[in-house]
Write a protein that holds these residues in place. Structure first.
Motif, mmCIF file in Angstrom:
data_model
loop_
_atom_site.group_PDB
_atom_site.id
_atom_site.type_symbol
_atom_site.label_atom_id
_atom_site.label_comp_id
_atom_site.label_asym_id
_atom_site.label_seq_id
_atom_site.Cartn_x
_atom_site.Cartn_y
_atom_site.Cartn_z
ATOM 1 N N ARG A 292 -40.923 33.469 -10.569
ATOM 2 C CA ARG A 292 -40.723 32.392 -9.600
ATOM 3 C C ARG A 292 -41.217 32.809 -8.209
ATOM 4 O O ARG A 292 -41.835 32.016 -7.499
ATOM 5 N N SER A 293 -40.943 34.065 -7.838
ATOM 6 C CA SER A 293 -41.393 34.561 -6.523
ATOM 7 C C SER A 293 -42.911 34.568 -6.436
ATOM 8 O O SER A 293 -43.493 34.154 -5.427
ATOM 9 N N VAL A 294 -43.552 35.036 -7.507
ATOM 10 C CA VAL A 294 -45.018 35.066 -7.516
ATOM 11 C C VAL A 294 -45.570 33.641 -7.458
ATOM 12 O O VAL A 294 -46.530 33.357 -6.723
ATOM 13 N N ALA A 295 -44.957 32.736 -8.200
ATOM 14 C CA ALA A 295 -45.424 31.341 -8.189
ATOM 15 C C ALA A 295 -45.234 30.721 -6.807
ATOM 16 O O ALA A 295 -46.098 29.974 -6.320
ATOM 17 N N SER A 296 -44.109 31.059 -6.155
ATOM 18 C CA SER A 296 -43.849 30.522 -4.804
ATOM 19 C C SER A 296 -44.880 31.053 -3.809
ATOM 20 O O SER A 296 -45.415 30.301 -2.981
ATOM 21 N N MET A 297 -45.169 32.357 -3.876
ATOM 22 C CA MET A 297 -46.181 32.926 -2.971
ATOM 23 C C MET A 297 -47.549 32.320 -3.233
ATOM 24 O O MET A 297 -48.306 32.041 -2.289
ATOM 25 N N GLN A 298 -47.863 32.110 -4.502
ATOM 26 C CA GLN A 298 -49.161 31.527 -4.842
ATOM 27 C C GLN A 298 -49.283 30.109 -4.280
ATOM 28 O O GLN A 298 -50.319 29.742 -3.734
ATOM 29 N N SER A 299 -48.202 29.341 -4.402
ATOM 30 C CA SER A 299 -48.270 27.966 -3.873
ATOM 31 C C SER A 299 -48.367 27.991 -2.347
ATOM 32 O O SER A 299 -49.078 27.170 -1.754
ATOM 33 N N GLN A 300 -47.677 28.946 -1.692
ATOM 34 C CA GLN A 300 -47.800 29.045 -0.236
ATOM 35 C C GLN A 300 -49.226 29.424 0.166
ATOM 36 O O GLN A 300 -49.777 28.884 1.130
ATOM 37 N N LEU A 301 -49.826 30.358 -0.574
ATOM 38 C CA LEU A 301 -51.210 30.733 -0.278
ATOM 39 C C LEU A 301 -52.149 29.545 -0.498
ATOM 40 O O LEU A 301 -53.075 29.326 0.285
ATOM 41 N N ASP A 302 -51.890 28.835 -1.604
ATOM 42 C CA ASP A 302 -52.739 27.674 -1.885
ATOM 43 C C ASP A 302 -52.631 26.626 -0.775
ATOM 44 O O ASP A 302 -53.608 25.955 -0.457
ATOM 45 N N GLU A 303 -51.440 26.465 -0.186
ATOM 46 C CA GLU A 303 -51.261 25.504 0.903
ATOM 47 C C GLU A 303 -51.925 25.999 2.188
ATOM 48 O O GLU A 303 -52.513 25.228 2.938
ATOM 49 N N ARG A 304 -51.832 27.285 2.479
ATOM 50 C CA ARG A 304 -52.288 27.810 3.763
ATOM 51 C C ARG A 304 -53.784 28.146 3.791
ATOM 52 O O ARG A 304 -54.378 28.193 4.869
#
Length: 196
Positions: free
Chosen positions: A152-164
């Motif tokens: 979940r943490s990796v998925a959350s970081m990935q989505s944040q990177l994808d947004e930024r």
């Protein structure tokens, strides 16, 4: 017995008598261990039905034979000259019957003991394997939530990177600022943005 009967020196005769008494005491103690057990241990003579039959008076009668052998030699020690005929009989009996029966009882007990050791090894092997499986199950059960949390943490970081990432790219375009990238300090060619 012959050393005692033929010895004329009183000191040597007494020493031979003590030696025979010590041997009889050891034999009696070992026989009592075989038939009665020791310190809460079951008697080896009762370990299997074959051994019970071998020692029983109605079976092989080994218990009675050993007791008779010991009693005869103890009586000889009390009156060496008067008991020499019974000693000769017991020696013949020991050579022809008693020793072979004792060896047979040792073989029976050894076979029983080897079966017990084999069973104990099987039980221990099974319990160790079971313990390892339980520990693995516990490890999997406990690691599963940690793995889910990490995913979940990796998925959350990935989505944040994808947004930024698009925001950063737009920021560079708006500022008309270029940027470059290199794998290491000797990289050739460098990657350069269009603005740079």
């Amino acid at each position: 017995p012959n050393r005692i009967l033929n010895e004329t020196n009183a000191f040597r005769r007494a020493r031979a008598t003590r030696s025979m008494q010590a041997a009889l005491d050891r034999m009696r103690a070992n026989h009592e261990f075989l038939t009665l057990g020791r310190e809460g241990l079951p008697p080896p003579a009762q370990a299997t039905p074959e051994l019970q039959h071998h020692y029983a008076p109605t079976g092989g009668g080994l218990d009675r034979m050993v007791e008779s052998y010991i009693a005869t030699f103890e009586a000889f020690l009390e009156d060496p000259e008067g008991r020499s005929d019974s000693i000769a009989f017991q020696q013949i009996n020991a050579e022809t019957t008693l020793l072979s029966r004792l060896e047979h009882s040792v073989r029976l007990y050894r076979a029983h003991y080897e079966q017990q050791v084999t069973r104990a090894i099987q039980v221990h092997t099974t319990s160790i394997a079971g313990t390892i499986l339980i520990l693995l199950a516990i490890a999997v059960f406990m690691m599963r939530p940690l793995a889910r949390s990490a995913a979940r943490s990796v998925a959350s970081m990935q989505s944040q990177l994808d947004e930024r990432a698009p925001l950063l790219s737009r920021s560079f375009k708006v500022a008309n600022m270029g940027h470059w990238r290199a794998v290491d300090e000797t990289a050739d060619p460098l990657w350069l943005s269009q603005a740079l």
